[in-house]
Structures are given as structure tokens and as C-alpha cells.
Write a protein that holds these residues in place. Structure first.
Motif, PDB file in Angstrom:
ATOM      1  N   LEU A 128       0.641  -1.347  -0.175  1.00 32.71           N
ATOM      2  CA  LEU A 128       0.228  -0.054   0.022  1.00 32.71           C
ATOM      3  C   LEU A 128       0.807   1.240   0.010  1.00 32.71           C
ATOM      4  N   LEU A 129       2.010   1.116   0.304  1.00 32.83           N
ATOM      5  CA  LEU A 129       2.750   2.332   0.364  1.00 32.83           C
ATOM      6  C   LEU A 129       3.518   2.581  -0.951  1.00 32.83           C
ATOM      7  N   ARG A 153      11.303 -13.526  14.296  1.00 32.74           N
ATOM      8  CA  ARG A 153      10.031 -12.844  14.262  1.00 32.74           C
ATOM      9  C   ARG A 153      10.313 -11.408  14.395  1.00 32.74           C
ATOM     10  N   ARG A 154      11.712 -10.744  14.818  1.00 35.28           N
ATOM     11  CA  ARG A 154      11.851  -9.329  14.984  1.00 35.28           C
ATOM     12  C   ARG A 154      11.176  -8.665  13.584  1.00 35.28           C
ATOM     13  N   LEU A 155      10.687  -7.412  13.770  1.00 32.60           N
ATOM     14  CA  LEU A 155      10.066  -6.688  12.584  1.00 32.60           C
ATOM     15  C   LEU A 155      11.517  -6.182  11.807  1.00 32.60           C
ATOM     16  N   LEU A 156      12.521  -5.880  12.491  1.00 32.27           N
ATOM     17  CA  LEU A 156      13.764  -5.433  11.867  1.00 32.27           C
ATOM     18  C   LEU A 156      14.660  -6.398  11.365  1.00 32.27           C
ATOM     19  N   GLN A 157      14.436  -6.684  10.170  1.00 33.28           N
ATOM     20  CA  GLN A 157      15.328  -7.585   9.676  1.00 33.28           C
ATOM     21  C   GLN A 157      16.124  -7.013   8.257  1.00 33.28           C
ATOM     22  N   THR A 158      17.517  -7.328   7.952  1.00 32.89           N
ATOM     23  CA  THR A 158      18.031  -6.685   6.905  1.00 32.89           C
ATOM     24  C   THR A 158      17.038  -6.448   5.727  1.00 32.89           C
ATOM     25  N   GLU A 159      16.499  -7.506   5.469  1.00 32.07           N
ATOM     26  CA  GLU A 159      16.105  -7.376   3.960  1.00 32.07           C
ATOM     27  C   GLU A 159      14.617  -6.602   4.152  1.00 32.07           C
ATOM     28  N   TRP A 160      14.185  -6.477   5.340  1.00 33.14           N
ATOM     29  CA  TRP A 160      12.742  -5.790   5.510  1.00 33.14           C
ATOM     30  C   TRP A 160      13.351  -4.243   5.635  1.00 33.14           C
ATOM     31  N   ILE A 161      14.349  -3.945   6.323  1.00 28.61           N
ATOM     32  CA  ILE A 161      14.730  -2.689   6.270  1.00 28.61           C
ATOM     33  C   ILE A 161      15.189  -1.884   5.093  1.00 28.61           C
ATOM     34  N   GLU A 162      15.678  -2.843   4.072  1.00 25.05           N
ATOM     35  CA  GLU A 162      16.238  -2.673   3.027  1.00 25.05           C
ATOM     36  C   GLU A 162      14.930  -1.944   1.786  1.00 25.05           C
ATOM     37  N   PHE A 163      13.948  -2.986   2.317  1.00 27.65           N
ATOM     38  CA  PHE A 163      12.474  -2.710   1.464  1.00 27.65           C
ATOM     39  C   PHE A 163      11.859  -1.421   2.124  1.00 27.65           C
ATOM     40  N   ALA A 164      11.993  -1.255   3.302  1.00 33.43           N
ATOM     41  CA  ALA A 164      11.187  -0.198   4.001  1.00 33.43           C
ATOM     42  C   ALA A 164      11.909   1.241   3.589  1.00 33.43           C
ATOM     43  N   VAL A 165      13.185   1.153   3.361  1.00 32.38           N
ATOM     44  CA  VAL A 165      13.940   2.294   3.125  1.00 32.38           C
ATOM     45  C   VAL A 165      13.552   2.873   1.541  1.00 32.38           C
ATOM     46  N   THR A 166      12.919   1.817   0.719  1.00 32.50           N
ATOM     47  CA  THR A 166      12.659   2.221  -0.487  1.00 32.50           C
ATOM     48  C   THR A 166      11.371   3.122  -0.340  1.00 32.50           C
ATOM     49  N   ARG A 167      10.550   2.933   0.592  1.00 33.30           N
ATOM     50  CA  ARG A 167       9.435   3.821   0.616  1.00 33.30           C
ATOM     51  C   ARG A 167       9.822   5.253   1.335  1.00 33.30           C
TER      52      ARG A 167
END
Ligand code: SAM
Length: 239
Positions: A128-129, A153-167
Motif C-alpha cells: 500500500l505504500l 520474528r523481529r520486525l527489523l531484519q536486514t531485507e525488510w529494512i532494505e525494502f522499507a527504505v525504498t518507501r
């Protein structure tokens, strides 16, 4: 979509970037006032998006927009929203009593710059973003999942941060706070590698209100770590 009992379906149901969730839905009691806030104010402040979000429409009067992941009971969210009325704050939370509590505060303080999405931030970011749309991402006291077997289960995982930063827009910020030392150690070791961000450990910015979880951590003698990063597409990518 108004909350009813049993829990209504989530606005979005999409495949995840990863299979495990960063939260466990708690069956926490919804108080009478939270229940009333959920019933009366859901339609005004809780978004039910079915398509990519358009922040210019959602936050008409706010030139800048940030997302807060895991707003909890919303005290800090509401306080910071009141202090910065021209900043649009999209709070993403899955805990129903917390959403009710934040709705009450939005109404009490007559805030026009807060909206909520009831759902998993991982899915919401993915589906959605729009890319390059956020001025900031706030993650305050993410669940620490202390057991080693739960680290996935931690929210902050390398791949996820990498993706979040694209937003994030260029120069947009990622602000993380935690009182869980091993999580903080992981974040600082993770550093900026591959993430196209620069920054690191900072003293708590004066404008960041104390959160409920933070107060509990401080009462136990925990140290709090704030990390502030800025998106920098030129950052060296270390392979
Ligand atoms: C430890 S609490 C911290 C709450 C608040 N930020 C504070 O400091 O008081 C973490 C919160 O994040 C929420 N949360 C965890 N993972 C989430 C996700 N993937 N999407 C939305 N909310 C999430 C949980 O429901 C919980 O309320």
C-alpha cells in the motif's frame, strides 16, 4: 469497516515478505472507553485502503508524512502529533485496545493529522505504500523477541529494512528506539551495509516523547538506544 465481535477481516490480505509475523495478537481486554472510541471514531480515522495510498489526499494539510509502526497505546503518538500539527502521522498497529486508546486521544486532543491502519506493517509497506513517499519511518520499541529461536520474528531484519527504505523519500529518516541491548547491538552492527542510509546511534531527540514501553524499560533500569538514519541513495552498497 467498523470493529465488531468477532474481529473483522483485515483490510489487506497479501503474501508477506517473510513468513513469520513480528507480533502475536494479544487477547488484551478492550476497556469500555476503548470500545466506545472504536465504535464512534473508527470510520473517521481508521483507513480501510484497497489501493496504493495517496498521502496528498489523506493528509491534505500536511506537507510531510511519516509512518509509525506499532503505536501501542498511542500516548507518544498523540503527544508528538499535537506538537507537530503539520506532520501527517500514519500509525500502523494490530492491537485492538491500542487502536481504541489512540482513537480516544485523537478525539480528546482534536488531532487532524493522525490516521490509523489496523494491520501488519510488513504487508502494508509491501502493498500500500508507494516508493519514495515517506518523510519518515518511526519504530519505537519494537517487540524484542528475546529468545534466539524467535529472532526471526523481529520486525527489523536486514531485507525488510532494505525494502522499507525504498518507501522513504531521499533525505527521509528512519528512527528506531529500543531498550533491548541485544537488539540495539544487532542494529548497530547491521549499520548501513546494503541499506542506502547513513546515520547511527544518537541521544534521544527532544521531540521524541517517552513511550509507554520505554517508561516500563526505564523503570527496570534499561538503557534506551535511539538510532536515526537518513536515506542516502548514494550510500555505498557493500556486497
Ligand atoms: C513493544 S510494543 C511498543 C508499543 C509502543 N511503540 C511503545 O513504545 O509503547 C510493540 C507494538 O508493535 C506492534 N506491532 C508489532 N509488529 C507489528 C506489525 N508487523 N504491524 C503492526 N504493528 C506491529 C505490537 O502490536 C505492539 O503494540
Amino acid at each position: 469497516m467498523k470493529p465488531e465481535s468477532p474481529r473483522p477481516p483485515q483490510a489487506v490480505s497479501v503474501p508477506h515478505l517473510r513468513e513469520v509475523r513480528s507480533y502475536k495478537l494479544r487477547s488484551g481486554r478492550v476497556t469500555r472507553s476503548q470500545e466506545e472510541a472504536l465504535r464512534l471514531h473508527w470510520d473517521s480515522f481508521v483507513l480501510n485502503p484497497t489501493a496504493i495510498l495517496e498521502f496528498a489526499t489523506i493528509f491534505e494539510k500536511c506537507p510531510k508524512v511519516i509512518v509509525e509502526i506499532g503505536s501501542g497505546m498511542g500516548e507518544a503518538t498523540a503527544e508528538m502529533a499535537e506538537a507537530q500539527p503539520d506532520l501527517g502521522i500514519l500509525a500502523i498497529e494490530v492491537h485492538r485496545p491500542g487502536i481504541g486508546a489512540l482513537l480516544s486521544k485523537i478525539v480528546e486532543r482534536q488531532l487532524d493529522n493522525v490516521r490509523i491502519i489496523d494491520g501488519d506493517a510488513v504487508s502494508i509497506f509491501e502493498k500500500l505504500l508507494p516508493p519514495d513517499s515517506l518523510d519518515g519511518i518511526r519504530v519505537y520499541f519494537p517487540d524484542p523477541w528475546p529468545k534466539k529461536r524467535h529472532h526471526k520474528r523481529r520486525l527489523l531484519q536486514t531485507e525488510w529494512i532494505e525494502f522499507a527504505v525504498t518507501r522513504l523519500k531521499t533525505e527521509g529518516t528512519l528512527h528506531i528506539a529500543t531498550d533491548w541491548k541485544p537488539y540495539a547491538d544487532w542494529i548497530s552492527q547491521r549499520g548501513e551495509a546494503n541499506l542506502k542510509i547513513s546515520g547511527g546511534l544518537v541521544p534521544r531527540p527532544e521531540w521524541r516523547s517517552l513511550t509507554r514501553f520505554e517508561s516500563q524499560g526505564l523503570a527496570k533500569g534499561h538503557r534506551v538506544f535511539d538510532f536515526l538514519y537518513t536515506k542516502n541513495p548514494e550510500a555505498r552498497v557493500e556486497l
